[in-house]
Design a protein around this motif. Structure first.
Motif, PDB file in Angstrom:
ATOM      1  N   ARG A  69       0.866  -1.182   0.000  1.00 35.10           N
ATOM      2  CA  ARG A  69       0.000   0.000   0.000  1.00 35.10           C
ATOM      3  C   ARG A  69       0.902   1.231   0.000  1.00 35.10           C
ATOM      4  N   ILE A  70       0.663   2.100  -0.949  1.00 32.04           N
ATOM      5  CA  ILE A  70       1.370   3.377  -0.999  1.00 32.04           C
ATOM      6  C   ILE A  70       0.399   4.395  -0.426  1.00 32.04           C
ATOM      7  N   GLU A  71       0.762   4.993   0.701  1.00 28.46           N
ATOM      8  CA  GLU A  71      -0.151   5.873   1.424  1.00 28.46           C
ATOM      9  C   GLU A  71       0.347   7.312   1.424  1.00 28.46           C
ATOM     10  N   LYS A  72      -0.614   8.209   1.401  1.00 23.86           N
ATOM     11  CA  LYS A  72      -0.336   9.644   1.509  1.00 23.86           C
ATOM     12  C   LYS A  72      -1.131  10.165   2.696  1.00 23.86           C
ATOM     13  N   ARG A  73      -0.423  10.604   3.728  1.00 29.36           N
ATOM     14  CA  ARG A  73      -1.047  11.145   4.944  1.00 29.36           C
ATOM     15  C   ARG A  73      -0.512  12.560   5.176  1.00 29.36           C
ATOM     16  N   PRO A  74      -1.255  13.585   4.736  1.00 29.66           N
ATOM     17  CA  PRO A  74      -0.770  14.959   4.886  1.00 29.66           C
ATOM     18  C   PRO A  74      -0.536  15.397   6.335  1.00 29.66           C
ATOM     19  N   LYS A  75      -1.209  14.782   7.290  1.00 30.55           N
ATOM     20  CA  LYS A  75      -0.991  15.153   8.698  1.00 30.55           C
ATOM     21  C   LYS A  75       0.413  14.792   9.173  1.00 30.55           C
ATOM     22  N   MET A  76       1.054  13.847   8.498  1.00 28.49           N
ATOM     23  CA  MET A  76       2.403  13.429   8.876  1.00 28.49           C
ATOM     24  C   MET A  76       3.479  14.238   8.157  1.00 28.49           C
ATOM     25  N   ARG A  77       3.091  15.246   7.392  1.00 29.80           N
ATOM     26  CA  ARG A  77       4.021  16.036   6.581  1.00 29.80           C
ATOM     27  C   ARG A  77       5.157  16.620   7.415  1.00 29.80           C
ATOM     28  N   GLU A  78       4.851  17.182   8.546  1.00 31.27           N
ATOM     29  CA  GLU A  78       5.854  17.862   9.370  1.00 31.27           C
ATOM     30  C   GLU A  78       6.665  16.899  10.226  1.00 31.27           C
ATOM     31  N   LYS A  79       6.173  15.681  10.414  1.00 32.59           N
ATOM     32  CA  LYS A  79       6.843  14.735  11.306  1.00 32.59           C
ATOM     33  C   LYS A  79       7.781  13.829  10.527  1.00 32.59           C
ATOM     34  N   GLN A  80       7.279  12.701  10.057  1.00 29.87           N
ATOM     35  CA  GLN A  80       8.130  11.700   9.414  1.00 29.87           C
ATOM     36  C   GLN A  80       7.989  11.685   7.902  1.00 29.87           C
ATOM     37  N   GLY A  81       7.141  12.485   7.363  1.00 28.24           N
ATOM     38  CA  GLY A  81       6.911  12.501   5.922  1.00 28.24           C
ATOM     39  C   GLY A  81       5.532  11.951   5.611  1.00 28.24           C
ATOM     40  N   MET A  82       4.899  12.503   4.589  1.00 28.73           N
ATOM     41  CA  MET A  82       3.517  12.121   4.328  1.00 28.73           C
ATOM     42  C   MET A  82       3.374  10.894   3.455  1.00 28.73           C
ATOM     43  N   TYR A  83       4.436  10.411   2.820  1.00 33.25           N
ATOM     44  CA  TYR A  83       4.354   9.233   1.967  1.00 33.25           C
ATOM     45  C   TYR A  83       4.930   8.027   2.703  1.00 33.25           C
ATOM     46  N   SER A  84       4.281   6.883   2.514  1.00 35.80           N
ATOM     47  CA  SER A  84       4.810   5.657   3.101  1.00 35.80           C
ATOM     48  C   SER A  84       4.435   4.466   2.238  1.00 35.80           C
ATOM     49  N   VAL A  85       5.267   3.433   2.315  1.00 37.51           N
ATOM     50  CA  VAL A  85       5.011   2.157   1.653  1.00 37.51           C
ATOM     51  C   VAL A  85       4.818   1.139   2.767  1.00 37.51           C
ATOM     52  N   VAL A  86       3.659   0.477   2.737  1.00 38.19           N
ATOM     53  CA  VAL A  86       3.308  -0.482   3.775  1.00 38.19           C
ATOM     54  C   VAL A  86       3.258  -1.865   3.140  1.00 38.19           C
ATOM     55  N   GLY A  87       3.867  -2.849   3.811  1.00 38.72           N
ATOM     56  CA  GLY A  87       3.918  -4.207   3.297  1.00 38.72           C
ATOM     57  C   GLY A  87       2.642  -4.981   3.578  1.00 38.72           C
ATOM     58  N   LEU A  88       2.660  -6.246   3.187  1.00 37.39           N
ATOM     59  CA  LEU A  88       1.510  -7.136   3.319  1.00 37.39           C
ATOM     60  C   LEU A  88       1.097  -7.324   4.772  1.00 37.39           C
ATOM     61  N   ASP A  89       2.067  -7.372   5.662  1.00 38.42           N
ATOM     62  CA  ASP A  89       1.786  -7.607   7.078  1.00 38.42           C
ATOM     63  C   ASP A  89       1.506  -6.322   7.858  1.00 38.42           C
ATOM     64  N   GLY A  90       1.483  -5.187   7.198  1.00 42.65           N
ATOM     65  CA  GLY A  90       1.198  -3.912   7.860  1.00 42.65           C
ATOM     66  C   GLY A  90       2.434  -3.169   8.318  1.00 42.65           C
ATOM     67  N   ILE A  92       5.563  -0.818   8.016  1.00 46.05           N
ATOM     68  CA  ILE A  92       5.958   0.312   7.178  1.00 46.05           C
ATOM     69  C   ILE A  92       7.377   0.058   6.675  1.00 46.05           C
ATOM     70  N   LEU A  93       7.502  -0.091   5.349  1.00 47.79           N
ATOM     71  CA  LEU A  93       8.800  -0.388   4.750  1.00 47.79           C
ATOM     72  C   LEU A  93       9.648   0.858   4.575  1.00 47.79           C
ATOM     73  N   ARG A  94       8.993   1.965   4.260  1.00 50.80           N
ATOM     74  CA  ARG A  94       9.713   3.226   4.062  1.00 50.80           C
ATOM     75  C   ARG A  94       8.751   4.376   4.231  1.00 50.80           C
ATOM     76  N   ARG A  95       9.231   5.464   4.796  1.00 52.47           N
ATOM     77  CA  ARG A  95       8.427   6.663   4.966  1.00 52.47           C
ATOM     78  C   ARG A  95       9.312   7.864   4.672  1.00 52.47           C
ATOM     79  N   GLY A  96       8.721   8.898   4.054  1.00 56.49           N
ATOM     80  CA  GLY A  96       9.529  10.063   3.752  1.00 56.49           C
ATOM     81  C   GLY A  96       8.728  11.213   3.186  1.00 56.49           C
ATOM     82  N   HIS A  97       9.445  12.273   2.833  1.00 56.82           N
ATOM     83  CA  HIS A  97       8.830  13.496   2.326  1.00 56.82           C
ATOM     84  C   HIS A  97       8.731  13.515   0.800  1.00 56.82           C
ATOM     85  N   ASP A  98       9.567  12.723   0.116  1.00 58.72           N
ATOM     86  CA  ASP A  98       9.597  12.708  -1.341  1.00 58.72           C
ATOM     87  C   ASP A  98       9.105  11.352  -1.837  1.00 58.72           C
TER      88      ASP A  98
END
Length: 115
Positions: A69-90, A92-98
């Motif tokens: 799952r490729i997720e976009k969470r704008p509330k996380m923009r200032e913290k860890q980044g609003m984009y994340s890749v989540v695996g099958l088991d839930g 988070i494989l990677r999170r970032g701003h770009d």
């Protein structure tokens, strides 16, 4: 002439906000998706636009749970980044701003040794 105004409880000034991917973001995601489809790894996708998150889900087969799952969470923009890749088991494989740098975790899986 008399005008009747409906009760204020029936009026909703704005529909609820939804988070969605922009055209540039979808272009980046669909480019990666196309490469995985050409390699025979992925076969289907789904897009969900919810109140707090936009999700691009990738499936190997239609009837399965999403592989990623490729997720976009704008509330996380200032913290860890609003984009994340989540695996099958839930997990988070990677999170970032770009988005491009976040999706590199999936591009590594596409690279195979050529015989």
């Amino acid at each position: 002439m008399n005008f009747q105004v409906p009760p204020s409880s029936n009026l909703t000034p704005f529909p609820p906000d939804q988070i969605a991917f922009h055209r540039k973001e979808l272009s980046i995601i669909l480019s990666l998706y196309g490469r995985f489809v050409a390699a025979g790894e992925w076969r289907d996708y789904g897009i969900s636009c919810l109140r707090d998150v936009a999700v691009f889900s990738v499936f190997r087969r239609t009837a399965e749970n999403p592989l990623y799952r490729i997720e976009k969470r704008p509330k996380m923009r200032e913290k860890q980044g609003m984009y994340s890749v989540v695996g099958l088991d839930g997990q988070i494989l990677r999170r970032g701003h770009d988005l491009k740098t976040v999706l590199r975790v999936l591009e590594r899986k596409l690279i195979r040794a050529v015989e």
